[in-house]
Design a protein around this motif. Structure first.
Motif, PDB file in Angstrom:
ATOM      1  N   ASN A  25       0.817  -1.213   0.000  1.00 42.99           N
ATOM      2  CA  ASN A  25       0.000   0.000   0.000  1.00 42.99           C
ATOM      3  C   ASN A  25       0.853   1.266   0.000  1.00 42.99           C
ATOM      4  O   ASN A  25       0.689   2.161   0.826  1.00 42.99           O
ATOM      5  N   SER A  26       1.764   1.311  -0.977  1.00 43.58           N
ATOM      6  CA  SER A  26       2.673   2.459  -1.101  1.00 43.58           C
ATOM      7  C   SER A  26       2.469   3.173  -2.423  1.00 43.58           C
ATOM      8  O   SER A  26       2.185   2.554  -3.456  1.00 43.58           O
ATOM      9  N   LEU A  27       2.664   4.470  -2.390  1.00 42.51           N
ATOM     10  CA  LEU A  27       2.573   5.338  -3.560  1.00 42.51           C
ATOM     11  C   LEU A  27       3.952   5.950  -3.784  1.00 42.51           C
ATOM     12  O   LEU A  27       4.605   6.390  -2.828  1.00 42.51           O
ATOM     13  N   ALA A  28       4.413   5.964  -5.034  1.00 46.02           N
ATOM     14  CA  ALA A  28       5.728   6.531  -5.362  1.00 46.02           C
ATOM     15  C   ALA A  28       5.565   7.617  -6.415  1.00 46.02           C
ATOM     16  O   ALA A  28       4.745   7.497  -7.333  1.00 46.02           O
ATOM     17  N   LEU A  29       6.350   8.680  -6.266  1.00 50.61           N
ATOM     18  CA  LEU A  29       6.295   9.813  -7.188  1.00 50.61           C
ATOM     19  C   LEU A  29       7.697  10.158  -7.675  1.00 50.61           C
ATOM     20  O   LEU A  29       8.649  10.187  -6.882  1.00 50.61           O
ATOM     21  N   PHE A  30       7.792  10.423  -8.972  1.00 47.72           N
ATOM     22  CA  PHE A  30       9.066  10.815  -9.578  1.00 47.72           C
ATOM     23  C   PHE A  30       8.862  12.083 -10.406  1.00 47.72           C
ATOM     24  O   PHE A  30       7.912  12.176 -11.187  1.00 47.72           O
ATOM     25  N   GLN A  31       9.770  13.022 -10.233  1.00 48.10           N
ATOM     26  CA  GLN A  31       9.723  14.309 -10.923  1.00 48.10           C
ATOM     27  C   GLN A  31      10.772  14.365 -12.033  1.00 48.10           C
ATOM     28  O   GLN A  31      11.859  13.784 -11.917  1.00 48.10           O
ATOM     29  N   SER A  32      10.472  15.120 -13.088  1.00 45.37           N
ATOM     30  CA  SER A  32      11.493  15.412 -14.097  1.00 45.37           C
ATOM     31  C   SER A  32      12.507  16.401 -13.538  1.00 45.37           C
ATOM     32  O   SER A  32      12.304  16.995 -12.475  1.00 45.37           O
ATOM     33  N   SER A  33      13.584  16.585 -14.254  1.00 40.63           N
ATOM     34  CA  SER A  33      14.612  17.535 -13.840  1.00 40.63           C
ATOM     35  C   SER A  33      14.118  18.965 -13.972  1.00 40.63           C
ATOM     36  O   SER A  33      13.176  19.265 -14.719  1.00 40.63           O
ATOM     37  N   ASP A  34      14.792  19.847 -13.272  1.00 40.58           N
ATOM     38  CA  ASP A  34      14.560  21.279 -13.442  1.00 40.58           C
ATOM     39  C   ASP A  34      15.016  21.733 -14.819  1.00 40.58           C
ATOM     40  O   ASP A  34      15.860  21.103 -15.457  1.00 40.58           O
ATOM     41  N   GLU A  35      14.477  22.862 -15.246  1.00 43.50           N
ATOM     42  CA  GLU A  35      14.995  23.581 -16.406  1.00 43.50           C
ATOM     43  C   GLU A  35      15.852  24.719 -15.865  1.00 43.50           C
ATOM     44  O   GLU A  35      15.370  25.546 -15.099  1.00 43.50           O
ATOM     45  N   PHE A  36      17.119  24.750 -16.276  1.00 42.91           N
ATOM     46  CA  PHE A  36      18.063  25.692 -15.683  1.00 42.91           C
ATOM     47  C   PHE A  36      18.335  26.864 -16.621  1.00 42.91           C
ATOM     48  O   PHE A  36      18.622  26.671 -17.808  1.00 42.91           O
ATOM     49  N   PRO A  37      18.268  28.095 -16.095  1.00 43.63           N
ATOM     50  CA  PRO A  37      18.512  29.265 -16.944  1.00 43.63           C
ATOM     51  C   PRO A  37      19.967  29.359 -17.378  1.00 43.63           C
ATOM     52  O   PRO A  37      20.883  29.163 -16.579  1.00 43.63           O
ATOM     53  N   ARG A  38      20.164  29.671 -18.658  1.00 43.70           N
ATOM     54  CA  ARG A  38      21.513  29.824 -19.213  1.00 43.70           C
ATOM     55  C   ARG A  38      21.877  31.291 -19.364  1.00 43.70           C
ATOM     56  O   ARG A  38      23.026  31.678 -19.235  1.00 43.70           O
ATOM     57  N   SER A  39      20.863  32.104 -19.681  1.00 45.56           N
ATOM     58  CA  SER A  39      21.073  33.544 -19.833  1.00 45.56           C
ATOM     59  C   SER A  39      19.731  34.217 -19.623  1.00 45.56           C
ATOM     60  O   SER A  39      18.784  33.602 -19.136  1.00 45.56           O
ATOM     61  N   GLY A  40      19.647  35.485 -19.997  1.00 42.70           N
ATOM     62  CA  GLY A  40      18.439  36.251 -19.717  1.00 42.70           C
ATOM     63  C   GLY A  40      17.169  35.658 -20.274  1.00 42.70           C
ATOM     64  O   GLY A  40      16.108  35.773 -19.652  1.00 42.70           O
ATOM     65  N   ASP A  41      17.250  35.027 -21.419  1.00 44.54           N
ATOM     66  CA  ASP A  41      16.023  34.479 -22.017  1.00 44.54           C
ATOM     67  C   ASP A  41      16.219  33.074 -22.565  1.00 44.54           C
ATOM     68  O   ASP A  41      15.483  32.637 -23.448  1.00 44.54           O
ATOM     69  N   GLN A  42      17.224  32.336 -22.062  1.00 43.38           N
ATOM     70  CA  GLN A  42      17.477  30.979 -22.546  1.00 43.38           C
ATOM     71  C   GLN A  42      17.674  30.018 -21.379  1.00 43.38           C
ATOM     72  O   GLN A  42      18.175  30.402 -20.322  1.00 43.38           O
ATOM     73  N   ASN A  43      17.297  28.773 -21.590  1.00 41.22           N
ATOM     74  CA  ASN A  43      17.623  27.695 -20.672  1.00 41.22           C
ATOM     75  C   ASN A  43      18.743  26.844 -21.254  1.00 41.22           C
ATOM     76  O   ASN A  43      18.946  26.801 -22.475  1.00 41.22           O
TER      77      ASN A  43
END
Length: 429
Positions: A25-43
């Motif tokens: 009776n266990s529930l598991a959750l997995f998240q995707s990675s973050d999106e990391f900023p590279r510059s003012g308007d780019q990841n």
């Protein structure tokens, strides 16, 4: 994605193996990675959370996987939540998974948009006794920023403080170390691309070329063959630069008489190769360079024989240290007196060979596995001894990727040139 869709059987099997390790009776959750900023308007280019990819095959940001095998509502025993596309995203970002495409990739029937996550989770979470949450427990990593998994744990504990929380990482550490046939084939593909890039470099290298020009030849071959790119930042270290273990500047001219130390590998479908080679800029090794090279090669070949099921990590590295000690004495770099008087915590050989010989390889280059778990069939490990002599401006490292099977081990890089004569012949052919 540059690579063809992976057979969903891999991810169906991985999920089956994972849920078999959960408490009742266990529930598991997995998240995707973050999106990391590279510059003012780019990841930065997105890189998927390896555990989420391992369990779902979904290679896209803002994804959540829910696994609850004992859920009283059968609809929600395996659920995938995706970022919903729209006209704006289609124009500016392009491809995103449809529900049907996600179903085909993952083998999961229940696909919902991310906006439905909170309501669906809340409707079932109170029926679960345990909640398994994930963090990066790779012992080579120490986080200094609260990445998505850490933030999510805080949110869950705030919303549902009376549940019993468990760690998914110990299960993933056990499972990910043992590679299935599909994973082995993907790793072989990454190794094959790496082989072709190295052969390309052998034909290209000559006195006067810049390290970054060689790097350009490598990435050209990787991308041409459908690789995602570099498995890690490549090392193109000529001359004295080879004594910097993680040299990444790659901005110097390669000079006649020097040796170049390469450490690079292709990433293909999120699986990685990890190769090291050392070649003479002028196409011929000097006698001293060849002697040091062959000493490293001897250690590599002998260490490879020790990579078998049941080998214990620390015992293995101690044995390799003894083999390296003998070679360094033969080269006149250390003496028997140095060995006799050495500090056991930092043996004499460490002056010229200061890093480990092997690490696990997989979705992460330094893959998630137990440091204290004996090697087993299904493991893929690197073997990468080196000798670094700053006073001679010389560094040699050699590295192949080894698969352990029940009948011995298999060198996945056996086709990549390794012997000095073979390298010289290819450079001068």
């Amino acid at each position: 994605m540059k690579y063809p869709q992976i057979n969903q059987d891999l991810f169906i099997l991985n999920r089956k193996n994972f849920v078999n390790h959960l408490k009742n009776n266990s529930l598991a959750l997995f998240q995707s990675s973050d999106e990391f900023p590279r510059s003012g308007d780019q990841n930065f280019i997105f890189k998927q959370n390896p555990d989420l990819f391992y369990l779902s095959g979904i290679d896209q940001e803002q994804t959540i996987l829910l696994l609850y095998p004992d859920c009283p509502n059968p609809m929600y025993r395996q659920v995938l939540f995706l970022r919903q596309t729209n006209d704006y995203i289609k124009v500016w970002e392009g491809y995103k998974y449809t529900k049907e495409q996600a179903k085909a990739a993952s083998g999961i029937e229940a696909i919902y948009w991310l906006e439905d996550f909170d309501n669906i989770l809340h409707s079932i979470v109170h029926y679960a006794d345990n909640i398994y949450l994930n963090t990066n427990e790779n012992d080579r990593y120490a986080h200094t920023v609260p990445y998505r998994d850490i933030r999510f744990i805080e949110q869950m504990r705030s919303k549902y403080p009376l549940h019993h929380y468990e760690r998914s990482a110990p299960i993933m550490r056990e499972l990910r170390a043992l590679k299935s046939e599909i994973e082995i084939e993907l790793t072989k593909k990454a190794c094959g691309i790496t082989c072709d890039a190295f052969k390309r470099v052998l034909k290209f290298t000559k006195p006067g070329v810049k390290e970054y020009e060689i790097e350009a030849e490598i990435i050209h071959e990787f991308i041409r063959q459908g690789g995602t790119g570099h498995a890690y930042t490549p090392i193109i270290a000529s001359g004295h630069n080879a004594n910097i273990l993680h040299y990444n500047d790659n901005n110097q001219e390669c000079k006649a008489g020097d040796v170049i130390l390469f450490d690079f590998g292709a990433e293909y479908a999120n699986y990685n190769a990890d190769m090291s080679r050392s070649i003479p800029v002028s196409g011929r090794f000097t006698k001293r360079q060849k002697d040091v090279y062959n000493a490293v090669l001897h250690v590599m070949k002998t260490a490879t024989k020790l990579i078998v099921s049941g080998t214990v990590w620390n015992t293995y590295h101690e044995a390799v240290g003894e083999i390296m000690t003998e070679q360094l004495i033969n080269l006149g770099l250390i003496s028997s007196a140095d060995v006799k008087n050495q500090n056991p915590a930092w043996p004499a050989y460490k002056k010229y060979f200061m890093h480990g010989t092997s690490h696990h390889l997989g979705i992460d280059v330094h893959d998630f596995a137990g440091r204290y778990t004996p090697f087993a069939a299904g493991n893929i490990l690197t073997v990468e001894p080196g000798i670094y002599i700053p006073e001679e401006g010389l560094g040699i490292r050699l590295e192949n990727n080894i698969l352990i099977t029940s009948t011995g081990n298999i060198d996945l890089m056996a086709d990549i040139p390794l012997e000095t004569e073979e390298i010289e012949d290819l450079m001068n052919g």
